[in-house]
Design a protein around this motif. Structure first.
Motif, mmCIF file in Angstrom:
data_model
loop_
_atom_site.group_PDB
_atom_site.id
_atom_site.type_symbol
_atom_site.label_atom_id
_atom_site.label_comp_id
_atom_site.label_asym_id
_atom_site.label_seq_id
_atom_site.Cartn_x
_atom_site.Cartn_y
_atom_site.Cartn_z
ATOM 1 N N TYR A 1 0.837 -1.202 0.000
ATOM 2 C CA TYR A 1 0.000 0.000 0.000
ATOM 3 C C TYR A 1 0.872 1.251 0.000
ATOM 4 O O TYR A 1 0.646 2.175 -0.784
ATOM 5 C CB TYR A 1 -0.903 -0.031 1.233
ATOM 6 C CG TYR A 1 -1.863 1.121 1.369
ATOM 7 C CD1 TYR A 1 -3.093 1.089 0.746
ATOM 8 C CD2 TYR A 1 -1.547 2.228 2.136
ATOM 9 C CE1 TYR A 1 -3.980 2.128 0.876
ATOM 10 C CE2 TYR A 1 -2.421 3.272 2.265
ATOM 11 C CZ TYR A 1 -3.644 3.220 1.640
ATOM 12 O OH TYR A 1 -4.512 4.270 1.768
ATOM 13 N N GLU A 2 1.879 1.283 0.872
ATOM 14 C CA GLU A 2 2.775 2.445 0.940
ATOM 15 C C GLU A 2 3.594 2.571 -0.340
ATOM 16 O O GLU A 2 3.809 3.678 -0.844
ATOM 17 C CB GLU A 2 3.699 2.319 2.152
ATOM 18 C CG GLU A 2 2.962 2.456 3.470
ATOM 19 C CD GLU A 2 3.816 2.084 4.667
ATOM 20 O OE1 GLU A 2 4.937 1.540 4.476
ATOM 21 O OE2 GLU A 2 3.354 2.340 5.799
ATOM 22 N N TRP A 3 4.054 1.445 -0.871
ATOM 23 C CA TRP A 3 4.817 1.472 -2.114
ATOM 24 C C TRP A 3 3.969 2.017 -3.259
ATOM 25 O O TRP A 3 4.443 2.796 -4.075
ATOM 26 C CB TRP A 3 5.298 0.051 -2.420
ATOM 27 C CG TRP A 3 6.047 -0.086 -3.707
ATOM 28 C CD1 TRP A 3 7.358 0.172 -3.932
ATOM 29 C CD2 TRP A 3 5.516 -0.515 -4.963
ATOM 30 N NE1 TRP A 3 7.683 -0.077 -5.242
ATOM 31 C CE2 TRP A 3 6.565 -0.505 -5.893
ATOM 32 C CE3 TRP A 3 4.247 -0.926 -5.386
ATOM 33 C CZ2 TRP A 3 6.395 -0.876 -7.212
ATOM 34 C CZ3 TRP A 3 4.082 -1.289 -6.703
ATOM 35 C CH2 TRP A 3 5.137 -1.263 -7.601
ATOM 36 N N LEU A 4 2.716 1.621 -3.296
ATOM 37 C CA LEU A 4 1.805 2.092 -4.334
ATOM 38 C C LEU A 4 1.559 3.592 -4.215
ATOM 39 O O LEU A 4 1.538 4.311 -5.224
ATOM 40 C CB LEU A 4 0.491 1.320 -4.246
ATOM 41 C CG LEU A 4 -0.455 1.370 -5.425
ATOM 42 C CD1 LEU A 4 0.232 0.858 -6.677
ATOM 43 C CD2 LEU A 4 -1.690 0.547 -5.146
ATOM 44 N N GLN A 5 1.414 4.091 -2.991
ATOM 45 C CA GLN A 5 1.238 5.530 -2.790
ATOM 46 C C GLN A 5 2.502 6.293 -3.195
ATOM 47 O O GLN A 5 2.405 7.340 -3.848
ATOM 48 C CB GLN A 5 0.902 5.823 -1.339
ATOM 49 C CG GLN A 5 -0.503 5.473 -0.954
ATOM 50 C CD GLN A 5 -0.797 5.801 0.503
ATOM 51 O OE1 GLN A 5 0.083 5.718 1.355
ATOM 52 N NE2 GLN A 5 -2.031 6.166 0.773
ATOM 53 N N ASN A 6 3.664 5.791 -2.793
ATOM 54 C CA ASN A 6 4.926 6.455 -3.161
ATOM 55 C C ASN A 6 5.134 6.440 -4.672
ATOM 56 O O ASN A 6 5.616 7.428 -5.244
ATOM 57 C CB ASN A 6 6.108 5.788 -2.469
ATOM 58 C CG ASN A 6 6.074 5.978 -0.975
ATOM 59 O OD1 ASN A 6 5.435 6.910 -0.472
ATOM 60 N ND2 ASN A 6 6.733 5.105 -0.240
ATOM 61 N N ARG A 7 4.788 5.359 -5.298
ATOM 62 C CA ARG A 7 4.923 5.235 -6.755
ATOM 63 C C ARG A 7 4.038 6.256 -7.468
ATOM 64 O O ARG A 7 4.447 6.874 -8.439
ATOM 65 C CB ARG A 7 4.561 3.810 -7.165
ATOM 66 C CG ARG A 7 4.705 3.495 -8.610
ATOM 67 C CD ARG A 7 4.441 2.004 -8.809
ATOM 68 N NE ARG A 7 4.544 1.632 -10.168
ATOM 69 C CZ ARG A 7 3.524 1.379 -10.972
ATOM 70 N NH1 ARG A 7 2.301 1.455 -10.495
ATOM 71 N NH2 ARG A 7 3.711 1.033 -12.225
ATOM 72 N N ALA A 8 2.829 6.426 -6.952
ATOM 73 C CA ALA A 8 1.903 7.412 -7.546
ATOM 74 C C ALA A 8 2.413 8.830 -7.324
ATOM 75 O O ALA A 8 2.278 9.679 -8.200
ATOM 76 C CB ALA A 8 0.507 7.241 -6.960
ATOM 77 N N ALA A 9 2.987 9.088 -6.150
ATOM 78 C CA ALA A 9 3.517 10.425 -5.861
ATOM 79 C C ALA A 9 4.720 10.743 -6.754
ATOM 80 O O ALA A 9 4.898 11.888 -7.171
ATOM 81 C CB ALA A 9 3.903 10.519 -4.396
#
Length: 148
Positions: free
Chosen positions: A137-145
């Motif tokens: 979940y955190e990786w996905l958010q960082n990737r989107a950012a």
């Protein structure tokens, strides 16, 4: 404009007290608000994004892969449970609503049983699957950012 304590109705005062009472007892749920009500919605993702995460994270990737494989046991168990219980109900009662209810009940029980089999088959009790899902979940958010 806020209401004062005197102007609140009897039901409103009790409802506020009820919410405060249970809010204190379930305050640990505040830790999960970042997952339940995120500030920004998660970007769309599919299996290729999950495979990318699995390849990029040597610690949490294999755990997430195992958890995803275990989910197929739950789906298979739900399908078998739903069809078999609905079939038995239809065979013996010829009742459409009974078959529909047994279909739903069989899906729940069969899915639960399938996940329990997967838990032992893949030895998920030894893994911290929640941590790997949080890392994804955190990786996905960082990737989107990073992309924006």
């Amino acid at each position: 404009m806020s209401e004062t304590q005197e102007s609140k109705s009897f039901l409103r005062k009790h409802w506020d007290g009820y919410k405060e009472f249970w809010g204190e007892r379930f305050s640990f749920l505040d830790n999960y608000f970042r997952f339940i009500k995120p500030e920004e919605p998660l970007p769309r993702w599919d299996s290729s994004v999950v495979e990318e995460f699995i390849a990029s994270d040597p610690i949490h990737g294999p755990t997430l892969k195992t958890a995803r494989e275990a989910a197929t046991f739950g789906v298979a168990g739900a399908a078998v449970g739903a069809v078999s219980t609905a079939g038995c109900a239809w065979k013996w009662s010829r009742s459409p609503h009974g078959a529909a209810l047994s279909f739903a009940f069989g899906a729940v029980v069969g899915g639960t049983f399938g996940l329990e089999i997967a838990n032992h088959w893949f030895q998920l009790y030894r893994l911290d699957t929640m941590a790997s899902q949080v890392k994804f979940y955190e990786w996905l958010q960082n990737r989107a950012a990073e992309k924006s």
